[in-house]
Each structure stands twice: as structure tokens, then as C-alpha cells.
Design a protein around this motif. Sequence first.
Motif, PDB file in Angstrom:
ATOM      1  N   LEU A 166      64.086  -8.822  -3.923  1.00 25.66           N
ATOM      2  CA  LEU A 166      64.335  -8.078  -2.683  1.00 25.66           C
ATOM      3  C   LEU A 166      63.515  -8.696  -1.558  1.00 25.66           C
ATOM      4  O   LEU A 166      62.298  -8.852  -1.681  1.00 25.66           O
ATOM      5  N   ALA A 167      64.178  -8.998  -0.456  1.00 22.12           N
ATOM      6  CA  ALA A 167      63.479  -9.549   0.698  1.00 22.12           C
ATOM      7  C   ALA A 167      62.749  -8.440   1.454  1.00 22.12           C
ATOM      8  O   ALA A 167      62.998  -7.261   1.260  1.00 22.12           O
ATOM      9  N   LYS A 168      61.846  -8.849   2.319  1.00 18.56           N
ATOM     10  CA  LYS A 168      61.086  -7.928   3.162  1.00 18.56           C
ATOM     11  C   LYS A 168      62.004  -7.205   4.133  1.00 18.56           C
ATOM     12  O   LYS A 168      62.977  -7.775   4.614  1.00 18.56           O
ATOM     13  N   TYR A 169      61.670  -5.945   4.418  1.00 19.04           N
ATOM     14  CA  TYR A 169      62.412  -5.176   5.429  1.00 19.04           C
ATOM     15  C   TYR A 169      61.672  -5.234   6.754  1.00 19.04           C
ATOM     16  O   TYR A 169      60.539  -4.751   6.858  1.00 19.04           O
ATOM     17  N   GLY A 170      62.304  -5.811   7.751  1.00 21.34           N
ATOM     18  CA  GLY A 170      61.676  -5.886   9.075  1.00 21.34           C
ATOM     19  C   GLY A 170      60.620  -6.978   9.103  1.00 21.34           C
ATOM     20  O   GLY A 170      60.107  -7.388   8.068  1.00 21.34           O
ATOM     21  N   ALA A 171      60.319  -7.453  10.284  1.00 23.95           N
ATOM     22  CA  ALA A 171      59.368  -8.564  10.397  1.00 23.95           C
ATOM     23  C   ALA A 171      57.946  -8.035  10.532  1.00 23.95           C
ATOM     24  O   ALA A 171      57.742  -6.847  10.637  1.00 23.95           O
ATOM     25  N   HIS A 206      53.283 -10.011   1.707  1.00 21.64           N
ATOM     26  CA  HIS A 206      53.471  -8.560   1.691  1.00 21.64           C
ATOM     27  C   HIS A 206      54.102  -8.150   0.373  1.00 21.64           C
ATOM     28  O   HIS A 206      54.924  -8.875  -0.180  1.00 21.64           O
ATOM     29  N   ILE A 240      60.828  -1.574  -1.686  1.00 18.82           N
ATOM     30  CA  ILE A 240      61.068  -2.260  -0.419  1.00 18.82           C
ATOM     31  C   ILE A 240      59.735  -2.718   0.182  1.00 18.82           C
ATOM     32  O   ILE A 240      58.824  -1.921   0.380  1.00 18.82           O
ATOM     33  N   THR A 241      59.662  -4.000   0.475  1.00 18.22           N
ATOM     34  CA  THR A 241      58.472  -4.586   1.080  1.00 18.22           C
ATOM     35  C   THR A 241      58.550  -4.418   2.589  1.00 18.22           C
ATOM     36  O   THR A 241      59.502  -4.890   3.205  1.00 18.22           O
ATOM     37  N   PRO A 242      57.579  -3.718   3.192  1.00 11.63           N
ATOM     38  CA  PRO A 242      57.660  -3.498   4.643  1.00 11.63           C
ATOM     39  C   PRO A 242      57.113  -4.686   5.436  1.00 11.63           C
ATOM     40  O   PRO A 242      56.095  -5.264   5.072  1.00 11.63           O
ATOM     41  N   GLY A 243      57.782  -5.035   6.515  1.00  8.25           N
ATOM     42  CA  GLY A 243      57.170  -5.893   7.512  1.00  8.25           C
ATOM     43  C   GLY A 243      56.126  -5.097   8.285  1.00  8.25           C
ATOM     44  O   GLY A 243      55.994  -3.881   8.122  1.00  8.25           O
ATOM     45  N   PRO A 260      57.854  -2.010  10.550  1.00  6.58           N
ATOM     46  CA  PRO A 260      58.139  -0.775   9.810  1.00  6.58           C
ATOM     47  C   PRO A 260      56.877  -0.161   9.198  1.00  6.58           C
ATOM     48  O   PRO A 260      56.743   1.062   9.161  1.00  6.58           O
ATOM     49  N   LEU A 297      69.155  -6.692   1.413  1.00  9.11           N
ATOM     50  CA  LEU A 297      67.848  -7.252   1.066  1.00  9.11           C
ATOM     51  C   LEU A 297      67.880  -8.067  -0.229  1.00  9.11           C
ATOM     52  O   LEU A 297      66.979  -8.874  -0.476  1.00  9.11           O
TER      53      LEU A 297
END
Lengths: 400, 400
Positions: free
Chosen positions: A395-400, B344, B65-68, B71, A9
Motif C-alpha cells: 500500500l502506498a502512502k496517502y497524501g504527501a 513513514h 494506511i500510511t499517512p503523509g 493528512p 493505494l
Amino acid sequence: MDLDLLHDLAQPNTTKIVLCSLDGLGGLPRPATGKSELETARLPNLHALAARSACGLLRHVGPGITPGSGPGHLGLFGYDPLRHPVGRGVLEALGIDFHLKPGDVAARGNFCTVDGEGRITDRRAGRIATDLCIKLCEKLQRITVDGAEIVVEPVKEHRFVLVLRGEGLSGRLSETDPQALGVPPLGVRALEPAAERAATAANQFVERARPLLRDAGPANMVLLRGFDRQPDIPLFPVTFRLRAAAVAAYPMYRGLARLVGMDVLDTGPTFAEEIATIRRHWRDYDYFFLHYKDTDKAGEDGDFDSKVAALEGFDERLPDVLALGPDALGVSGDHSTPSILAAHGWQPVPALISSAYCGADHVSRFTERDCAAGALGLLPAQDLMPLLMANALRLAKYGA
Amino acid sequence: MDLDLLHDLAQPNTTKIVLCSLDGLGGLPRPATGKSELETARLPNLHALAARSACGLLRHVGPGITPGSGPGHLGLFGYDPLRHPVGRGVLEALGIDFHLKPGDVAARGNFCTVDGEGRITDRRAGRIATDLCIKLCEKLQRITVDGAEIVVEPVKEHRFVLVLRGEGLSGRLSETDPQALGVPPLGVRALEPAAERAATAANQFVERARPLLRDAGPANMVLLRGFDRQPDIPLFPVTFRLRAAAVAAYPMYRGLARLVGMDVLDTGPTFAEEIATIRRHWRDYDYFFLHYKDTDKAGEDGDFDSKVAALEGFDERLPDVLALGPDALGVSGDHSTPSILAAHGWQPVPALISSAYCGADHVSRFTERDCAAGALGLLPAQDLMPLLMANALRLAKYGA
């Protein structure tokens, strides 16, 4: 958090992160006043910063577990200290700023005294002077053994560091110190099959040290303890995709930073000089680890008033840290050192994160009691690093 | 919590659970006022509910952690989003309300433009009109390949979804989009041996699309990305022994609910209509997932005032939700969308649980800052579901 996930991430940005580690930051109330060191000190800058920060308490290892400096700092650097143990030999080497190489096996050495039959009569050789230790280490440095290069570095008084350097050495070795008088030193045993070669090398070192030290008076033999291989730790700059620099006046902390792959910057010994060092290198790095030692020293001495003064000394310099303009700033410590304990403690350590996106809470004083009600809650120390990364928009987003 | 354990403890009851998910609920203070969207909005009903509820902050994936949306919602449904990743192809299919079947492999498709030598000149085919996309997808729908059924569904402009349907297909496939111009599309490669059959099917699809699109102007070729198999997720109604229904005006959230096995109810697009839909089906289900989208939209637009208005819009309807008489009511969101980030965020999301047994705390305002000091603490989003179950008296005692 899983370091592989954080690595996936992590994304580049131009933002800057500063982590201030106040060694032994946390304390406990003095019974006479009911106020801790942080509650007693005059800390206008720190409290004002806390008021606009997200606050909480860091726990470095586990509930009730007192962290050493190694696990304490590994936690601050984002590692789970239980998954990345750092042995005593390695810490001893880091503590003298010795540049360990990957695969090095390090041990703590003591000069000791043995009688005519080789039985130990003094495990510390009467705490010989450091000068003599240095001379004796020069002698031992000449020893050669099979299958490993030998490095011997003096530490202080009777203490030295032995490093075995070579391909594929294991550090799973037994100690030679029987922890008793009237018996001879033990032989080194391999604690796993892969350690046979290192055991042979260590035993050869001991046997070849014996004649060299025969006439060295009280320091006529050596004991070896705490064998340990430099841990295979994922490198900090790689994991977090950060150009990372450490600024610490004390060798142990430079060593810990070097262990995880940070660049260690030359710096003067005062905190003001440490800050000036960061200022000089501001463009060259994305992350700065800034270490402040005085709080721990005072706490270890059981000197409540000195610890209060050390906290106030930090507070006076805090505006200089803020003036650097970090996008994400963390302030915390590697463990508590309550003055009334005069030792490291297990108490969670106040922490704050300041950034444009940190989201403040109701905490307006940077103390143990106030931070307990902060928005960060009681969090594992290794969570601080991903939070700093997020606050620096790295940190990039986790999941779309 | 382990889902198997929750399944073992889940027991029938006649109680009703409602979960309100305010999409992108959490925010951050606007620098000019120092107040977040929740702190700025007039929310008499929500604050009054918070005063008699247990409050806290939800963290959906991990610290920083930024959630999509995927998630984020899986967390609200009781799943650990790190153990149940939802890939991009599947989310794209969910986003158009496509009914994925177990085992389906989905990919995001783009129409693109290639030159006479087959080299890509525009990866998005000039963003063709959606009408044209629909027509071209009808053409592609006629393609047949070995070992898989082909489904092609238009999305918007140049985008479509490709689904490979068949027994035992793997979604571990490489993408055909080289992410560059002047080179031809890549072939699909199997990223594990079990994916060979799916790779063959996907490559046949691409090769058979080529002649069909030859004269389709700028949209004369396709690119495929984000292959993913529908995850094997324990079904929500089975795990929690609940008849579960989702009420969401937006297709993505209907899709996520369907993914975990909830019934998706037909509803009008407004929040009032969503609530009316629940009222109509009140007897038919034990659990209702009620989705409110407006908060996220405003936050994503960076429109602080609109987000405040969206929160107030929810607050006005909250009495209608309470009037349904749920035994356990949860109010939270799938992630933060702070207006000052216009995206987000990683910031934990306010949450409340209201029931006869929730145990109130000192929190009397439903804001980020106030909820940080609530009785629920800072908790993983997946903990909300067992808490709602318990508050609805639907979890048996563990151990005697």
C-alpha cells in the motif's frame, strides 16, 4: 476502509500474503474449568507466533451480531458484509460448488408433498433420499421458460437449487413457501417492477414442474425460497491488485472465494493437503486464502474436546504454513463457534498479523482473553485485509 | 466527531492546551534486540508523564494506511484527513512557507530540457543549481495571463511552485508532464467544466514561459504537476473557539498550521527555542501546536540510534514544556517512521493526554506496546482534539 481508496493505494510487490481462516475459531470458557477451547488446547506453535505478532479481536458485522459463513468470510476478504449482503439462494448454490455467473438469480428449492387439491401436506416430502432428489432434478432440468435459462441442481435429500439465468433478471422475488400446511404454494410475486420477467419465469417453472412430478410420490411439488441475485461485488484481485487463490476443502468456502473473483485451487480434503496445494502454487499467486474447517464442525456439535483437538491439529501443521515463508501472515476466523453454544456466536474472534513490520505487543498466547489486550485492538474484520496489504508493503502512502 | 457539533459545544475558558507533535514518533523493534526506538531510549520524563496520563494509540487515516505529513497533521488538528485531502501542489507551496490565499490553485513545477523539436530530453534539467532556479523564477514571475494572477516561487534545484490566483478558479487540471522522454510536454486540460478558465491560464503561462527560457540552457522549458486548489477547510480557531498558535521550525508544518487558520509564530530552529517562543506568547493564545522534527528525520534515514537520541533529546526538554503549566497536554505524532522501514509507516502512533481530569491507566511507559493497552485505546487521530478540549474544560455538555 473505502475499497476505491485501497485500490488507488494498492501497488505491486513480490511479497506473499497468507490468510488462515480457522472456521468458527473463537470460543467460550467451559463452566467446569473456566477455560475456553483456545485456553485449554496445547498450542505451542500458535502461542509462539502470537508472541511475535500483533494481536487483536475481529468483529465481522457489528456488536452482538452473529455472522453467517458468508458475511464472516466477506469480512476477512476486506468487504463490509453489511454493504455486500449475500442471499440464501446464492449461498445454497455456492455450497454445492455451483459456478454462478454474473446476473444469475438463485433460489433454494424444496421438494414437498401436496394432496389432491394441491394443498401442502409435507413441506419436505418426507426428506426423500438424495438419489431420488438427483433423479427428480434431472426431470426438472428439462423445463424451459420464457426469458430465462433454467438450471436445477440437487443438494441433499429434499433440497435443490434453482438458477434463472438471463440478461437483466432481478432477484427481488417473493417466496412460494407459505411456511404452513393445508394451503397451496404461493405464486411468485415481483417485489420491484424490474423483477416482473424473473417472476414470470419462476412461475412458469413451478407450473411446468407440477405435471412432471405428478407421479413422483411424496415429492410431487416444489417450494422456492430465498431468491437472490449474485451480488455485484468489487473483485478481490482487482481491488487489491493481487493474484489471489483459495484453498478450501469445503465447497461453501470455495464458492465464497469464487464469488469475489479468487482462483479456486484443486486440493485434497485434509489440511496437510491444503498446505501442500499452496506450496505447489506458491509462485503463481500473491495471496492465499487457506481454510480450516474442523474447528467449526466440533463447535457446532457442541463438542468442546473435539474443538480442542481440532485447534491442536491446526497447531501441529502451523510450522508447515510458516515454512512457506509468507511476508505477511494472518490467522483468524470467520466467526466464533463456542462449543457451549453449539452454534455460531457473536463473540469477536482472535486474530494475529505476523510480518517483519507488524510490531509485537504484550500478547504471548493466542486466546480470546489475551488477544483482547493486543495492539490491533477490537477491529472490524474488513480492516484485516488492508493491514495485511500494508504488512506486505503493498500500500502506498496517502497524501504527501 | 462532526466539527459543527464540536463548534456548538466549544465554550470559552482560560485554560491552555499544548499539543506536542513528535514527527514520525512511532517505531518498530530492531530485530537484534526486539526493542523499538521508544523502548530503547532513556526517557525518564516521558515515562513518568505517561504514568499519570491516559495513553493510547492514534490511527490517522485508516487501518494499514500510511499517512503523509499533511493528512497526519490534519488528523492531530481534529480533521478527518479523508474528508479534507490536501493535494501535492498545495503541500509543495506550504513546504516553502508560501502564504496561500483562499482559492489559490498551486502546482509543482519542474524546469526541464527540450530539444529543437520541443521534445523532452531531461525531465529535471540536470537538476540545475538552486541559484539558477531562483533567477529563472524571477523571469517567469513577469508572465501575465488572462483571468488569473501568476506567482512563481523557487523551491530547490529544478523545482518551483506555480500559483494561479483569482476568483473561482478550479484546480481540477491535468498535468503537463508526460512522465516520458522523447515527447513534448502535454497541454493542460480542464478535468471539469469549471476548470476551463484555469486551464487557459495555465496553458498561457506555459506558452509564455517558452520564449523566456529559450536561451536558459538545460532549463529551457517547464513541466507542471499536481494542480490543486487550497482546500476549503473549516478554520481551527473558529471551530474550536481557540486562539491558536503554531510553533514549528520547518516550513511544511508552519504551512499546514496556517492552512487551518492558526497563527504561526516566529521561532528559532531548536526545540529549546520553540519552547521559549511558546513561553513568550503564553498569554496570547489558548492552544499551542509544538512541532518536533528530529524523530522523523532519523527514522527516514533508517538511523535507529539517531532516532533514539532524538527521542532522548525531546525527553530532556519535556520538563520545560510541563513548566509552562498547560491545563491539557497532548503528546503524539503525525505518523510512525520506523527506522527499520526508513520511511513513514502505517503503524498507529503512541499518544498521551495529561490533565487534572485525564484519568490514568495502567500504562507507565510511553512505548508502542504499552500504549496499546492504555485507556484511550486505538483511536482515530481526529479524536485527540475533542479529548484535549474536554480535558481543558472547553466542551459543554451534549443534551440536557
